[in-house]
Design a protein around this motif. Structure first.
Motif, PDB file in Angstrom:
ATOM      1  N   THR A 187      -0.780 -16.334 -17.625  1.00  0.00           N
ATOM      2  CA  THR A 187       0.205 -15.616 -16.897  1.00  0.00           C
ATOM      3  C   THR A 187      -0.148 -15.177 -15.509  1.00  0.00           C
ATOM      4  O   THR A 187      -1.193 -14.612 -15.201  1.00  0.00           O
ATOM      5  CB  THR A 187       0.679 -14.245 -17.611  1.00  0.00           C
ATOM      6  OG1 THR A 187       1.168 -15.057 -19.137  1.00  0.00           O
ATOM      7  CG2 THR A 187       2.093 -13.815 -17.189  1.00  0.00           C
ATOM      8  N   VAL A 188       0.684 -15.432 -14.374  1.00  0.00           N
ATOM      9  CA  VAL A 188       0.309 -15.014 -13.137  1.00  0.00           C
ATOM     10  C   VAL A 188       1.413 -14.326 -12.369  1.00  0.00           C
ATOM     11  O   VAL A 188       2.590 -14.716 -12.843  1.00  0.00           O
ATOM     12  CB  VAL A 188      -0.168 -16.141 -12.097  1.00  0.00           C
ATOM     13  CG1 VAL A 188      -1.610 -16.765 -12.700  1.00  0.00           C
ATOM     14  CG2 VAL A 188       0.738 -17.202 -11.939  1.00  0.00           C
ATOM     15  N   ASN A 189       1.455 -13.564 -11.336  1.00  0.00           N
ATOM     16  CA  ASN A 189       2.437 -12.898 -10.605  1.00  0.00           C
ATOM     17  C   ASN A 189       3.021 -14.070  -9.672  1.00  0.00           C
ATOM     18  O   ASN A 189       2.262 -14.310  -9.049  1.00  0.00           O
ATOM     19  CB  ASN A 189       1.655 -11.714  -9.926  1.00  0.00           C
ATOM     20  CG  ASN A 189       2.797 -10.782  -9.121  1.00  0.00           C
ATOM     21  OD1 ASN A 189       3.915 -11.323  -8.802  1.00  0.00           O
ATOM     22  ND2 ASN A 189       2.427  -9.710  -8.372  1.00  0.00           N
ATOM     23  N   ALA A 190       4.271 -14.145  -9.876  1.00  0.00           N
ATOM     24  CA  ALA A 190       4.827 -15.169  -9.042  1.00  0.00           C
ATOM     25  C   ALA A 190       5.122 -14.663  -7.669  1.00  0.00           C
ATOM     26  O   ALA A 190       5.296 -15.727  -6.631  1.00  0.00           O
ATOM     27  CB  ALA A 190       6.326 -15.407  -9.680  1.00  0.00           C
ATOM     28  N   LYS A 191       4.774 -13.675  -7.434  1.00  0.00           N
ATOM     29  CA  LYS A 191       4.781 -13.064  -5.799  1.00  0.00           C
ATOM     30  C   LYS A 191       3.485 -13.183  -5.206  1.00  0.00           C
ATOM     31  O   LYS A 191       3.104 -12.712  -4.209  1.00  0.00           O
ATOM     32  CB  LYS A 191       5.316 -11.707  -5.757  1.00  0.00           C
ATOM     33  CG  LYS A 191       6.649 -11.602  -6.505  1.00  0.00           C
ATOM     34  CD  LYS A 191       7.163 -10.203  -6.393  1.00  0.00           C
ATOM     35  CE  LYS A 191       8.618 -10.014  -7.309  1.00  0.00           C
ATOM     36  NZ  LYS A 191       9.244  -8.977  -7.057  1.00  0.00           N
ATOM     37  N   SER A 192       2.462 -13.714  -5.987  1.00  0.00           N
ATOM     38  CA  SER A 192       0.952 -13.763  -5.478  1.00  0.00           C
ATOM     39  C   SER A 192       0.640 -15.202  -5.018  1.00  0.00           C
ATOM     40  O   SER A 192       0.661 -16.113  -6.003  1.00  0.00           O
ATOM     41  CB  SER A 192      -0.019 -13.204  -6.665  1.00  0.00           C
ATOM     42  OG  SER A 192      -1.425 -13.930  -6.221  1.00  0.00           O
ATOM     43  N   ILE A 193       0.358 -15.802  -3.995  1.00  0.00           N
ATOM     44  CA  ILE A 193      -0.008 -17.214  -3.617  1.00  0.00           C
ATOM     45  C   ILE A 193      -1.197 -17.712  -4.288  1.00  0.00           C
ATOM     46  O   ILE A 193      -1.385 -18.593  -4.901  1.00  0.00           O
ATOM     47  CB  ILE A 193      -0.155 -17.089  -2.159  1.00  0.00           C
ATOM     48  CG1 ILE A 193      -0.352 -18.844  -1.653  1.00  0.00           C
ATOM     49  CG2 ILE A 193      -1.108 -16.560  -1.500  1.00  0.00           C
ATOM     50  CD1 ILE A 193       0.919 -19.558  -1.829  1.00  0.00           C
ATOM     51  N   MET A 194      -2.153 -16.661  -4.655  1.00  0.00           N
ATOM     52  CA  MET A 194      -3.480 -16.970  -5.108  1.00  0.00           C
ATOM     53  C   MET A 194      -3.181 -17.144  -6.506  1.00  0.00           C
ATOM     54  O   MET A 194      -3.977 -18.248  -7.062  1.00  0.00           O
ATOM     55  CB  MET A 194      -4.621 -15.753  -4.946  1.00  0.00           C
ATOM     56  CG  MET A 194      -4.902 -15.686  -3.317  1.00  0.00           C
ATOM     57  SD  MET A 194      -5.423 -17.278  -2.602  1.00  0.00           S
ATOM     58  CE  MET A 194      -6.813 -17.928  -3.458  1.00  0.00           C
TER      59      MET A 194
END
Length: 86
Positions: free
Chosen positions: A40-47
């Motif tokens: 699960t990743v933050n959709a606002k984080s390019i990385m």
């Protein structure tokens, strides 16, 4: 609110589409996340988005929580289904 979607564009979620995705996600007040390949990743984080290494045909789930969650999920799913204009 959440929706499943498959990557359509041939080159997958590489730098340019990932940048477009993050920019679109940042337009919303809701917390927006992407779940794929058990992460699960933050959709606002390019990385975060790039770390998923998503290619054509890979499935992901767009999840949003907040006041504009429905608009956020729909806009991001539409962007992916449109193949990022590629």
């Amino acid at each position: 609110m959440e929706k499943n979607v498959n990557i359509k564009n041939a080159s997958g979620l590489h730098a340019r589409p990932a940048g477009m995705f993050v920019k679109k996600a940042a337009e919303f007040k809701s917390i927006v996340e992407v779940i794929a390949k058990g992460k699960t990743v933050n959709a606002k984080s390019i990385m975060g988005i790039m770390s998923l290494g998503l290619g054509q045909g890979d499935e992901l789930t767009v999840v949003a929580k907040g006041e504009d969650e429905e608009a956020a999920v729909n806009a991001l799913v539409e962007l992916i289904e449109g193949g990022f204009g590629e």
